[in-house]
Design a protein around this motif. Structure first.
Motif, short mmCIF file in Angstrom:
data_model
loop_
_atom_site.label_atom_id
_atom_site.label_comp_id
_atom_site.label_asym_id
_atom_site.label_seq_id
_atom_site.Cartn_x
_atom_site.Cartn_y
_atom_site.Cartn_z
N THR A 93 0.83 -1.20 0.00
CA THR A 93 0.00 0.00 0.00
C THR A 93 0.87 1.26 0.00
O THR A 93 0.59 2.21 -0.72
N LEU A 94 1.93 1.26 0.80
CA LEU A 94 2.82 2.42 0.85
C LEU A 94 3.56 2.62 -0.47
O LEU A 94 3.74 3.75 -0.92
N SER A 95 3.97 1.54 -1.09
CA SER A 95 4.62 1.62 -2.39
C SER A 95 3.66 2.20 -3.43
O SER A 95 4.02 3.09 -4.22
N PHE A 96 2.45 1.72 -3.41
CA PHE A 96 1.42 2.22 -4.32
C PHE A 96 1.19 3.72 -4.07
O PHE A 96 1.06 4.50 -5.02
N ALA A 97 1.18 4.12 -2.82
CA ALA A 97 0.95 5.53 -2.47
C ALA A 97 2.06 6.42 -3.04
O ALA A 97 1.77 7.48 -3.59
N CYS A 98 3.30 5.99 -2.92
CA CYS A 98 4.42 6.78 -3.44
C CYS A 98 4.31 6.98 -4.95
O CYS A 98 4.48 8.11 -5.45
N ILE A 99 4.03 5.93 -5.65
CA ILE A 99 3.88 6.03 -7.10
C ILE A 99 2.69 6.92 -7.44
O ILE A 99 2.77 7.78 -8.32
N HIS A 100 1.61 6.75 -6.73
CA HIS A 100 0.40 7.51 -7.00
C HIS A 100 0.62 9.01 -6.74
O HIS A 100 0.15 9.85 -7.50
N PHE A 101 1.32 9.36 -5.66
CA PHE A 101 1.60 10.76 -5.38
C PHE A 101 2.40 11.39 -6.53
O PHE A 101 2.09 12.50 -6.96
N ALA B 157 -1.13 20.20 -4.62
CA ALA B 157 -2.42 19.98 -3.94
C ALA B 157 -3.08 18.70 -4.44
O ALA B 157 -3.58 17.90 -3.65
N LEU B 158 -3.04 18.51 -5.73
CA LEU B 158 -3.61 17.30 -6.31
C LEU B 158 -2.87 16.07 -5.81
O LEU B 158 -3.48 15.04 -5.49
N ALA B 159 -1.56 16.17 -5.72
CA ALA B 159 -0.74 15.05 -5.26
C ALA B 159 -0.99 14.71 -3.80
O ALA B 159 -0.78 13.57 -3.38
N LEU B 160 -1.46 15.64 -3.02
CA LEU B 160 -1.73 15.37 -1.61
C LEU B 160 -3.14 14.82 -1.37
O LEU B 160 -3.32 13.88 -0.60
N VAL B 161 -4.11 15.39 -2.03
CA VAL B 161 -5.50 15.05 -1.74
C VAL B 161 -5.95 13.75 -2.42
O VAL B 161 -6.40 12.82 -1.76
N GLU B 162 -5.84 13.69 -3.72
CA GLU B 162 -6.39 12.54 -4.46
C GLU B 162 -5.71 11.22 -4.11
O GLU B 162 -6.39 10.25 -3.79
N PRO B 163 -4.39 11.13 -4.12
CA PRO B 163 -3.78 9.85 -3.78
C PRO B 163 -4.01 9.43 -2.32
O PRO B 163 -4.10 8.24 -2.03
N ALA B 164 -4.09 10.39 -1.42
CA ALA B 164 -4.36 10.04 -0.02
C ALA B 164 -5.71 9.34 0.09
O ALA B 164 -5.83 8.29 0.74
N CYS B 165 -6.71 9.90 -0.56
CA CYS B 165 -8.04 9.27 -0.55
C CYS B 165 -8.01 7.92 -1.26
O CYS B 165 -8.58 6.93 -0.78
N ASN B 166 -7.34 7.86 -2.39
CA ASN B 166 -7.28 6.63 -3.17
C ASN B 166 -6.48 5.54 -2.45
O ASN B 166 -6.80 4.35 -2.54
N THR B 167 -5.44 5.93 -1.70
CA THR B 167 -4.64 4.95 -0.96
C THR B 167 -5.47 4.31 0.14
O THR B 167 -5.41 3.08 0.34
N VAL B 168 -6.26 5.09 0.82
CA VAL B 168 -7.15 4.53 1.86
C VAL B 168 -8.15 3.58 1.22
O VAL B 168 -8.38 2.47 1.72
N ALA B 169 -8.73 4.00 0.09
CA ALA B 169 -9.68 3.14 -0.60
C ALA B 169 -9.02 1.84 -1.07
O ALA B 169 -9.61 0.76 -0.95
N PHE B 170 -7.79 1.93 -1.57
CA PHE B 170 -7.06 0.74 -2.02
C PHE B 170 -6.80 -0.22 -0.85
O PHE B 170 -6.99 -1.43 -0.97
N HIS B 171 -6.40 0.32 0.29
CA HIS B 171 -6.13 -0.50 1.47
C HIS B 171 -7.40 -1.23 1.91
O HIS B 171 -7.37 -2.44 2.18
N LEU B 172 -8.51 -0.52 1.95
CA LEU B 172 -9.78 -1.14 2.33
C LEU B 172 -10.21 -2.18 1.29
O LEU B 172 -10.72 -3.25 1.65
N HIS B 173 -10.00 -1.88 0.03
CA HIS B 173 -10.31 -2.83 -1.04
C HIS B 173 -9.53 -4.13 -0.87
O HIS B 173 -10.07 -5.23 -1.00
N GLU B 174 -8.24 -4.01 -0.57
CA GLU B 174 -7.40 -5.20 -0.35
C GLU B 174 -7.91 -6.02 0.84
O GLU B 174 -7.94 -7.25 0.79
#
Length: 69
Positions: free
Chosen positions: A4-12, A31-48
């Motif tokens: 998840t953390l690796s995915f977050a870094c790439i996504h940011f 701003a986009l790099a902070l908001v969107e990936p943070a939300c998506n990373t949480v969603a990805f973690h919950l999805h997993e």
């Protein structure tokens, strides 16, 4: 969690680059790099977590069915 953390870094990085390329603004890209990936990373973690639960239940059902026969 490391996946998840690796995915977050790439996504940011991708979010920043897309925002920057589209607007030419470091601030918008940041701003986009902070908001969107943070939300998506949480969603990805919950999805997993949901998928792991589904896989565990399928394995348990398969074991129960194998014992029943």
């Amino acid at each position: 969690m490391s996946k998840t953390l690796s995915f977050a870094c790439i996504h940011f990085c991708v979010a920043f680059l897309v925002g920057y390329v589209m607007t030419g603004s470091i601030w918008v890209g940041g701003a986009l790099a902070l908001v969107e990936p943070a939300c998506n990373t949480v969603a990805f973690h919950l999805h997993e977590k949901v998928w792991k639960r589904i896989e565990r239940r399928r394995a348990e059902n398969a074991s129960a069915n194998a014992l029943a026969t």
